[in-house]
Scaffold this motif. Sequence first.
Motif, PDB file in Angstrom:
ATOM      1  N   GLU A 140       0.835  -1.206   0.000  1.00  0.00           N
ATOM      2  CA  GLU A 140       0.000   0.000   0.000  1.00  0.00           C
ATOM      3  C   GLU A 140       0.869   1.254   0.000  1.00  0.00           C
ATOM      4  OE1 GLU A 140      -3.396   0.173  -0.332  1.00  0.00           O
ATOM      5  OE2 GLU A 140      -3.215  -1.978  -0.685  1.00  0.00           O
ATOM      6  N   LEU A 141       1.963   1.237   0.753  1.00  0.00           N
ATOM      7  CA  LEU A 141       2.860   2.401   0.799  1.00  0.00           C
ATOM      8  C   LEU A 141       3.478   2.701  -0.558  1.00  0.00           C
ATOM      9  CD1 LEU A 141       4.739   1.976   4.193  1.00  0.00           C
ATOM     10  CD2 LEU A 141       3.346   3.927   3.504  1.00  0.00           C
ATOM     11  N   VAL A 142       3.793   1.660  -1.317  1.00  0.00           N
ATOM     12  CA  VAL A 142       4.436   1.872  -2.617  1.00  0.00           C
ATOM     13  C   VAL A 142       3.482   2.561  -3.593  1.00  0.00           C
ATOM     14  CG1 VAL A 142       3.912  -0.289  -3.830  1.00  0.00           C
ATOM     15  CG2 VAL A 142       6.141   0.794  -4.145  1.00  0.00           C
ATOM     16  N   LYS A 143       2.186   2.450  -3.362  1.00  0.00           N
ATOM     17  CA  LYS A 143       1.215   3.156  -4.211  1.00  0.00           C
ATOM     18  C   LYS A 143       1.323   4.670  -4.010  1.00  0.00           C
ATOM     19  CE  LYS A 143      -2.017  -0.700  -4.132  1.00  0.00           C
ATOM     20  NZ  LYS A 143      -3.280  -1.212  -3.578  1.00  0.00           N
ATOM     21  N   VAL A 144       1.690   5.073  -2.812  1.00  0.00           N
ATOM     22  CA  VAL A 144       1.842   6.488  -2.484  1.00  0.00           C
ATOM     23  C   VAL A 144       3.257   6.974  -2.825  1.00  0.00           C
ATOM     24  CG1 VAL A 144       1.692   8.186  -0.612  1.00  0.00           C
ATOM     25  CG2 VAL A 144       0.137   6.229  -0.639  1.00  0.00           C
ATOM     26  N   HIS A 145       4.234   6.085  -2.679  1.00  0.00           N
ATOM     27  CA  HIS A 145       5.648   6.431  -2.892  1.00  0.00           C
ATOM     28  C   HIS A 145       6.274   5.458  -3.899  1.00  0.00           C
ATOM     29  CE1 HIS A 145       5.327   9.086   0.560  1.00  0.00           C
ATOM     30  NE2 HIS A 145       4.765   8.096   1.212  1.00  0.00           N
ATOM     31  N   PRO A 146       5.929   5.565  -5.185  1.00  0.00           N
ATOM     32  CA  PRO A 146       6.409   4.584  -6.166  1.00  0.00           C
ATOM     33  C   PRO A 146       7.901   4.669  -6.478  1.00  0.00           C
ATOM     34  CG  PRO A 146       5.187   6.322  -7.265  1.00  0.00           C
ATOM     35  CD  PRO A 146       5.046   6.561  -5.788  1.00  0.00           C
ATOM     36  N   THR A 147       8.578   5.728  -6.074  1.00  0.00           N
ATOM     37  CA  THR A 147      10.015   5.837  -6.347  1.00  0.00           C
ATOM     38  C   THR A 147      10.863   5.312  -5.193  1.00  0.00           C
ATOM     39  OG1 THR A 147      10.082   8.113  -5.525  1.00  0.00           O
ATOM     40  CG2 THR A 147       9.718   7.823  -7.891  1.00  0.00           C
ATOM     41  N   VAL A 148      10.219   4.637  -4.251  1.00  0.00           N
ATOM     42  CA  VAL A 148      10.916   4.056  -3.111  1.00  0.00           C
ATOM     43  C   VAL A 148      10.784   2.542  -3.180  1.00  0.00           C
ATOM     44  CG1 VAL A 148      10.986   3.895  -0.585  1.00  0.00           C
ATOM     45  CG2 VAL A 148      10.424   6.072  -1.677  1.00  0.00           C
ATOM     46  N   SER A 149      11.870   1.824  -2.938  1.00  0.00           N
ATOM     47  CA  SER A 149      11.821   0.366  -2.826  1.00  0.00           C
ATOM     48  C   SER A 149      11.511   0.014  -1.382  1.00  0.00           C
ATOM     49  CB  SER A 149      13.169  -0.248  -3.201  1.00  0.00           C
ATOM     50  OG  SER A 149      13.458  -0.028  -4.544  1.00  0.00           O
ATOM     51  N   PHE A 150      10.637  -0.959  -1.191  1.00  0.00           N
ATOM     52  CA  PHE A 150      10.294  -1.433   0.144  1.00  0.00           C
ATOM     53  C   PHE A 150      10.735  -2.885   0.238  1.00  0.00           C
ATOM     54  CE2 PHE A 150       7.534   2.136  -0.560  1.00  0.00           C
ATOM     55  CZ  PHE A 150       7.489   2.758   0.666  1.00  0.00           C
ATOM     56  N   ILE A 151      11.588  -3.182   1.203  1.00  0.00           N
ATOM     57  CA  ILE A 151      12.154  -4.519   1.340  1.00  0.00           C
ATOM     58  C   ILE A 151      11.823  -5.066   2.719  1.00  0.00           C
ATOM     59  CG2 ILE A 151      14.258  -5.906   1.270  1.00  0.00           C
ATOM     60  CD1 ILE A 151      15.480  -3.702  -0.495  1.00  0.00           C
ATOM     61  N   HIS A 152      11.087  -6.184   2.726  1.00  0.00           N
ATOM     62  CA  HIS A 152      10.761  -6.872   3.975  1.00  0.00           C
ATOM     63  C   HIS A 152      11.740  -8.040   4.077  1.00  0.00           C
ATOM     64  CE1 HIS A 152       7.608  -9.326   6.441  1.00  0.00           C
ATOM     65  NE2 HIS A 152       8.626  -8.919   7.164  1.00  0.00           N
ATOM     66  N   VAL A 153      12.694  -7.923   4.982  1.00  0.00           N
ATOM     67  CA  VAL A 153      13.764  -8.919   5.075  1.00  0.00           C
ATOM     68  C   VAL A 153      13.645  -9.733   6.356  1.00  0.00           C
ATOM     69  CG1 VAL A 153      15.398  -7.290   6.125  1.00  0.00           C
ATOM     70  CG2 VAL A 153      16.261  -9.278   4.935  1.00  0.00           C
ATOM     71  N   ASN A 154      13.894 -11.026   6.221  1.00  0.00           N
ATOM     72  CA  ASN A 154      14.021 -11.914   7.369  1.00  0.00           C
ATOM     73  C   ASN A 154      15.503 -12.230   7.477  1.00  0.00           C
ATOM     74  OD1 ASN A 154      14.136 -13.950   9.229  1.00  0.00           O
ATOM     75  ND2 ASN A 154      12.812 -15.349   8.131  1.00  0.00           N
ATOM     76  N   PRO A 155      16.217 -11.603   8.414  1.00  0.00           N
ATOM     77  CA  PRO A 155      17.663 -11.801   8.486  1.00  0.00           C
ATOM     78  C   PRO A 155      18.071 -13.169   9.013  1.00  0.00           C
ATOM     79  CG  PRO A 155      16.939 -10.485  10.321  1.00  0.00           C
ATOM     80  CD  PRO A 155      15.732 -10.697   9.441  1.00  0.00           C
ATOM     81  N   GLY A 156      17.091 -13.983   9.415  1.00  0.00           N
ATOM     82  CA  GLY A 156      17.420 -15.281   9.985  1.00  0.00           C
ATOM     83  C   GLY A 156      17.898 -15.123  11.416  1.00  0.00           C
ATOM     84  N   SER A 157      18.613 -16.099  11.866  1.00  0.00           N
ATOM     85  CA  SER A 157      19.126 -16.092  13.231  1.00  0.00           C
ATOM     86  C   SER A 157      20.394 -15.247  13.296  1.00  0.00           C
ATOM     87  CB  SER A 157      19.425 -17.527  13.657  1.00  0.00           C
ATOM     88  OG  SER A 157      20.006 -17.548  14.920  1.00  0.00           O
ATOM     89  N   VAL A 158      20.332 -14.164  14.063  1.00  0.00           N
ATOM     90  CA  VAL A 158      21.492 -13.281  14.218  1.00  0.00           C
ATOM     91  C   VAL A 158      22.032 -13.456  15.633  1.00  0.00           C
ATOM     92  CG1 VAL A 158      22.324 -10.910  14.144  1.00  0.00           C
ATOM     93  CG2 VAL A 158      20.557 -11.652  12.540  1.00  0.00           C
ATOM     94  N   GLY A 159      23.319 -13.734  15.742  1.00  0.00           N
ATOM     95  CA  GLY A 159      23.952 -14.036  17.021  1.00  0.00           C
ATOM     96  C   GLY A 159      24.252 -12.811  17.862  1.00  0.00           C
ATOM     97  N   THR A 160      23.210 -12.125  18.280  1.00  0.00           N
ATOM     98  CA  THR A 160      23.407 -11.007  19.201  1.00  0.00           C
ATOM     99  C   THR A 160      23.586 -11.576  20.608  1.00  0.00           C
ATOM    100  OG1 THR A 160      21.058 -10.784  19.671  1.00  0.00           O
ATOM    101  CG2 THR A 160      21.922  -9.530  17.795  1.00  0.00           C
ATOM    102  N   HIS A 161      23.858 -10.736  21.562  1.00  0.00           N
ATOM    103  CA  HIS A 161      24.051 -11.200  22.937  1.00  0.00           C
ATOM    104  C   HIS A 161      22.785 -11.044  23.769  1.00  0.00           C
ATOM    105  CE1 HIS A 161      28.260 -11.973  22.298  1.00  0.00           C
ATOM    106  NE2 HIS A 161      28.342 -10.814  21.667  1.00  0.00           N
ATOM    107  N   LEU A 162      21.656 -10.922  23.100  1.00  0.00           N
ATOM    108  CA  LEU A 162      20.383 -10.735  23.790  1.00  0.00           C
ATOM    109  C   LEU A 162      20.061 -11.893  24.730  1.00  0.00           C
ATOM    110  CD1 LEU A 162      17.817  -9.010  24.102  1.00  0.00           C
ATOM    111  CD2 LEU A 162      16.829 -10.354  22.253  1.00  0.00           C
ATOM    112  N   ILE A 163      20.196 -13.130  24.240  1.00  0.00           N
ATOM    113  CA  ILE A 163      19.885 -14.292  25.079  1.00  0.00           C
ATOM    114  C   ILE A 163      20.853 -14.363  26.253  1.00  0.00           C
ATOM    115  CG2 ILE A 163      19.732 -16.809  25.148  1.00  0.00           C
ATOM    116  CD1 ILE A 163      18.876 -16.689  22.194  1.00  0.00           C
ATOM    117  N   ASP A 164      22.119 -14.085  25.997  1.00  0.00           N
ATOM    118  CA  ASP A 164      23.128 -14.099  27.060  1.00  0.00           C
ATOM    119  C   ASP A 164      22.774 -13.092  28.155  1.00  0.00           C
ATOM    120  OD1 ASP A 164      25.698 -14.930  28.191  1.00  0.00           O
ATOM    121  OD2 ASP A 164      26.325 -12.882  27.678  1.00  0.00           O
ATOM    122  N   HIS A 165      22.404 -11.881  27.771  1.00  0.00           N
ATOM    123  CA  HIS A 165      22.053 -10.849  28.758  1.00  0.00           C
ATOM    124  C   HIS A 165      20.776 -11.221  29.509  1.00  0.00           C
ATOM    125  CE1 HIS A 165      25.277  -8.320  27.490  1.00  0.00           C
ATOM    126  NE2 HIS A 165      24.783  -8.120  26.281  1.00  0.00           N
TER     127      HIS A 165
END
Length: 167
Positions: free
Chosen positions: A7-32
Amino acid sequence: TNLMFEELVKVHPTVSFIHVNPGSVGTHLIDHLLASTPGLLWYPAQMLRYTIVPIYTHFLSTSPEVAGERILFLATSCRYPPAADHEKTGHVDGLVERPAGVAAAKPTVMKDGNGNGVYRVAWNCETCEESKMLDKYREEGLGKTVFEHVMGVWERALRTEEGQNGN
């Protein structure tokens, strides 16, 4: 997110919209999280913290640096063109040109040979297969419903913010 972007691209057609799933990222969140476990649960949490978490972080996930590099590539690559060229320049601007032989990514919706500028992307920067569920939602016009709901939430949040600031 995909429906909102479509829906946003209909209003802003000169912008690319990318929905990314980066997968499992090894941050230290679980450790903390495990480090701050209170009471008697602290002991089993420490066992997990020093056995399972290092294996997960170092062998089963992507490093935050690599994940960040991939997101930067997505944000700057001409591989994910918007639905329309920029009016001022007449072409798609991007910081990173596509290498020879690399095609543009497949957008979520194609009409008359043109993409809509919205991309569903996996952890490896490749586009995902199209979802039959999303096709059903599109047929039902759910994108407009999602868009209106999200915009309503933003409007209420901004009104609340303005009221708190005395504006």
